[in-house]
Write an enzyme that holds these catalytic residues in place. Structure first.
Site, PDB file in Angstrom:
ATOM      1  N   ASN A   1      68.698  72.466  39.266  1.00  0.00           N
ATOM      2  CA  ASN A   1      67.306  72.651  38.788  1.00  0.00           C
ATOM      3  C   ASN A   1      67.008  74.215  38.880  1.00  0.00           C
ATOM      4  OD1 ASN A   1      67.288  73.323  41.300  1.00  0.00           O
ATOM      5  ND2 ASN A   1      65.668  72.026  42.030  1.00  0.00           N
TER       6      ASN A   1
ATOM      7  N   SER B   1      61.437  61.671  33.071  1.00  0.00           N
ATOM      8  CA  SER B   1      61.935  61.431  34.496  1.00  0.00           C
ATOM      9  C   SER B   1      62.104  62.552  35.028  1.00  0.00           C
ATOM     10  CB  SER B   1      63.225  60.547  34.589  1.00  0.00           C
ATOM     11  OG  SER B   1      64.167  61.455  33.583  1.00  0.00           O
TER      12      SER B   1
ATOM     13  N   PRO C   1      75.438  68.291  30.723  1.00  0.00           N
ATOM     14  CA  PRO C   1      76.751  69.077  30.603  1.00  0.00           C
ATOM     15  C   PRO C   1      76.871  70.270  31.440  1.00  0.00           C
ATOM     16  CG  PRO C   1      75.369  69.070  28.884  1.00  0.00           C
ATOM     17  CD  PRO C   1      74.739  68.078  29.837  1.00  0.00           C
TER      18      PRO C   1
ATOM     19  N   HIS D   1      66.733  68.395  29.364  1.00  0.00           N
ATOM     20  CA  HIS D   1      67.021  67.683  30.646  1.00  0.00           C
ATOM     21  C   HIS D   1      66.382  66.573  30.621  1.00  0.00           C
ATOM     22  CE1 HIS D   1      68.841  71.061  33.597  1.00  0.00           C
ATOM     23  NE2 HIS D   1      69.060  71.282  32.383  1.00  0.00           N
TER      24      HIS D   1
HETATM   25  C1  HEM Z   1      75.490  72.392  25.323  1.00  0.00           C
HETATM   26  C2  HEM Z   1      75.404  72.004  26.589  1.00  0.00           C
HETATM   27  C3  HEM Z   1      74.669  72.870  27.464  1.00  0.00           C
HETATM   28  C4  HEM Z   1      74.933  73.495  28.495  1.00  0.00           C
HETATM   29  C5  HEM Z   1      76.259  73.471  29.132  1.00  0.00           C
HETATM   30  C6  HEM Z   1      73.646  74.126  29.142  1.00  0.00           C
HETATM   31  C7  HEM Z   1      73.800  74.960  30.255  1.00  0.00           C
HETATM   32  C8  HEM Z   1      72.714  75.949  30.508  1.00  0.00           C
HETATM   33  C9  HEM Z   1      72.569  76.647  31.816  1.00  0.00           C
HETATM   34  C10 HEM Z   1      73.666  76.551  32.746  1.00  0.00           C
HETATM   35  C11 HEM Z   1      71.533  77.290  31.840  1.00  0.00           C
HETATM   36  C12 HEM Z   1      71.109  78.518  32.626  1.00  0.00           C
HETATM   37  C13 HEM Z   1      70.378  77.852  34.159  1.00  0.00           C
HETATM   38  C14 HEM Z   1      70.373  78.979  34.983  1.00  0.00           C
HETATM   39  O1  HEM Z   1      71.315  79.581  35.531  1.00  0.00           O
HETATM   40  O2  HEM Z   1      69.232  79.226  35.129  1.00  0.00           O
HETATM   41  C15 HEM Z   1      70.738  77.040  30.561  1.00  0.00           C
HETATM   42  C16 HEM Z   1      69.543  77.585  30.160  1.00  0.00           C
HETATM   43  C17 HEM Z   1      68.959  77.263  29.063  1.00  0.00           C
HETATM   44  N1  HEM Z   1      69.219  76.269  28.230  1.00  0.00           N
HETATM   45 FE1  HEM Z   1      70.913  75.090  28.080  1.00  0.00          FE
HETATM   46  N2  HEM Z   1      72.612  74.259  28.251  1.00  0.00           N
HETATM   47  C18 HEM Z   1      73.218  73.232  27.175  1.00  0.00           C
HETATM   48  C19 HEM Z   1      72.441  72.790  26.105  1.00  0.00           C
HETATM   49  C20 HEM Z   1      71.047  73.225  25.842  1.00  0.00           C
HETATM   50  C21 HEM Z   1      69.981  72.681  24.874  1.00  0.00           C
HETATM   51  C22 HEM Z   1      70.502  71.554  23.952  1.00  0.00           C
HETATM   52  C23 HEM Z   1      68.859  73.272  24.977  1.00  0.00           C
HETATM   53  C24 HEM Z   1      67.775  72.953  24.089  1.00  0.00           C
HETATM   54  C25 HEM Z   1      67.817  72.698  22.941  1.00  0.00           C
HETATM   55  C26 HEM Z   1      69.187  74.271  25.945  1.00  0.00           C
HETATM   56  C27 HEM Z   1      68.113  75.397  26.243  1.00  0.00           C
HETATM   57  C28 HEM Z   1      68.310  76.166  27.451  1.00  0.00           C
HETATM   58  C29 HEM Z   1      67.054  76.958  27.598  1.00  0.00           C
HETATM   59  C30 HEM Z   1      65.877  77.574  26.626  1.00  0.00           C
HETATM   60  C31 HEM Z   1      67.565  77.883  28.672  1.00  0.00           C
HETATM   61  C32 HEM Z   1      66.713  78.831  29.308  1.00  0.00           C
HETATM   62  C33 HEM Z   1      65.856  78.331  30.440  1.00  0.00           C
HETATM   63  C34 HEM Z   1      64.954  79.494  31.172  1.00  0.00           C
HETATM   64  O3  HEM Z   1      65.260  80.599  30.957  1.00  0.00           O
HETATM   65  O4  HEM Z   1      64.011  78.946  31.719  1.00  0.00           O
HETATM   66  N3  HEM Z   1      70.285  74.315  26.537  1.00  0.00           N
HETATM   67  N4  HEM Z   1      71.512  76.063  29.892  1.00  0.00           N
HETATM   68  C1  LIG Z   2      65.296  72.490  43.460  1.00  0.00           C
HETATM   69  O1  LIG Z   2      65.661  71.643  44.448  1.00  0.00           O
HETATM   70  C2  LIG Z   2      65.297  72.032  45.784  1.00  0.00           C
HETATM   71  C3  LIG Z   2      65.938  71.447  46.652  1.00  0.00           C
HETATM   72  O2  LIG Z   2      67.198  70.722  46.272  1.00  0.00           O
HETATM   73  C4  LIG Z   2      63.863  72.127  45.971  1.00  0.00           C
HETATM   74  O3  LIG Z   2      63.527  73.129  47.068  1.00  0.00           O
HETATM   75  C5  LIG Z   2      63.223  73.190  44.850  1.00  0.00           C
HETATM   76  O4  LIG Z   2      61.673  73.154  44.743  1.00  0.00           O
HETATM   77  C6  LIG Z   2      63.728  72.440  43.456  1.00  0.00           C
HETATM   78  N1  LIG Z   2      62.991  73.658  42.244  1.00  0.00           N
HETATM   79  C7  LIG Z   2      62.185  72.986  41.499  1.00  0.00           C
HETATM   80  C8  LIG Z   2      61.997  73.983  40.387  1.00  0.00           C
HETATM   81  O5  LIG Z   2      62.058  71.969  41.423  1.00  0.00           O
END
Ligand code: HEM
Ligand SMILES: *[C@@H]1O[C@H](CO)[C@@H](O)[C@H](O)[C@H]1NC(C)=O
Ligand SMILES: *[C@@H]1O[C@H](CO)[C@@H](O)[C@H](O)[C@H]1NC(C)=O
Length: 315
Positions: free
Chosen positions: A90, A72, A157, A62
């Protein structure tokens, strides 16, 4: 003529300064024990919470996709300004405290020298390595930015993106199809909330409720965890079957119709990206090599100006 030549020289200087300012030995003299301090902060956090590596890897992604890797993503909202971390997607960002702890340890060793952006890049590398994935030398010398805006998280994305939208998002940042597929392999770690894949399991299209590219029993499981009007904010599923191990299972599952996001499935809709998915599914080593190459590329998108003392606030 002279003006054109000097303009050209300036331009070349600009290009080369923005790509070649990072180096592996950047802090060798000014902060020789930096890397072990970061690694130990990540290890300590991991021993208490298995979800830390996934969080750090996603946090770094991110960070790099918005204003370059300039920390940032770590800034807190201040006054009227809502920061990135309070922006809409987030939902899975957490474990910011790990970076704060690492920064404190590093400030004690070498005050005011190391950027938060570098600490995050190192922490993401450690997160992958400590999860059984590859390790690599992190080029360093990033600076921290002074701007973080919640509205800019729109530049990330979305999980509903198709292959052309993904390609555009990556190519705008100098990243190729190979980088897209290799880095999507980051989904070998971590968790997704229902809202991130809701589009595939309810009202998928005007004629189908469920995305037909999902393996049917896998889709039923997702639907039972995430019913149509799911109210459990924490509900969701792991991104692959080995959620705390950095391996190539993500690619194998993707080929079985067991991916979580439309953006994962989209990698099978283009011949080039599809061939890469097959390659990484059949060779763990090829995946690791490609991932390392691509994450170094992604983490070398720079953007900041200063060295923060506290990663949450500008200097
Ligand atoms: C290709 C475009 C990408 C999209 C559309 C995308 C989208 C997402 C989304 C929607 C989530 C889940 C958020 C949630 O529901 O909590 C996620 C989780 C995650 N993404 Fe991606 N992602 C992308 C690329 C990447 C890249 C480049 C990386 C790192 C190399 C990455 C690493 C991760 C990891 C590690 C998680 C799990 C986070 C956690 O469990 O705390 N993603 N991603
Ligand atoms: C995500 O954003 C909400 C407000 O939009 C905030 O209350 C929350 O603490 C944020 N979560 C993190 C992990 O920073
Ligand atoms: C991807 O989505 C965009 C926006 O909805 C659309 O214009 C484009 O045609 C789609 N591309 C593919 C390959 O489906």
């Amino acid at each position: 003529m002279a003006a054109i030549v000097s303009l050209l020289a300036l331009f070349i200087l600009f290009i080369s300064s923005s790509v070649s300012s990072l180096s592996s030995n950047y802090y060798d003299k000014t902060c020789p024990h930096l890397e072990s301090a970061v690694t130990s902060a990540v290890k300590t956090a991991l021993s208490n919470d298995k979800t830390v590596p996934a969080a750090l890897l996603r946090m770094h992604f991110h960070d790099c996709f918005i204003r370059g890797c300039d920390a940032s993503v770590l800034l807190e909202s201040k006054g009227k300004n809502q920061a990135e971390k309070d922006g809409p997607p987030n939902i899975s960002l957490h474990a910011f405290y790990v970076i704060d702890n690492a920064k404190k340890a590093v400030e004690a060793l070498c005050p005011g020298v190391v950027s938060c952006a570098d600490i995050l890049a190192l922490a993401a590398r450690d997160a992958v390595a400590l999860s059984g994935g590859p390790t690599w030398e992190v080029p360093k010398g990033r600076k921290d930015g002074r701007i973080s805006k919640a509205t800019e998280t729109r530049q990330l994305p979305a999980p509903t993106f198709n292959i052309s939208q993904l390609q555009q998002s990556f190519s705008q940042r100098g990243l190729s199809f190979e980088d897209l597929v290799a880095l999507s392999g980051g989904h070998t770690l971590g968790f997704a909330h229902c809202s991130s894949f809701q589009n595939r399991i309810h009202s998928f299209s005007s004629t189908l409720d469920v995305d037909p590219s999902l393996q049917p029993s896998f889709a039923s499981n997702l639907r039972s965890v995430c019913p149509a009007h799911n109210k459990v904010k924490t509900a969701g599923t792991t991104l692959d079957s080995t959620t705390t191990t950095f391996d190539n299972a993500y690619f194998k599952l993707l080929l079985q119709g067991k991916s979580i996001f439309s953006s994962d499935q989209a990698l099978l809709t283009n011949p080039t990206t599809k061939a890469l998915v097959y390659k990484f599914a059949s060779s763990h080593k090829e995946f690791e090599n490609a991932f390392v190459k691509s994450i170094i590329k992604m983490s070398s998108i720079t953007g900041g100006q200063e060295i923060r003392l506290d990663c949450k606030v500008v200097r």
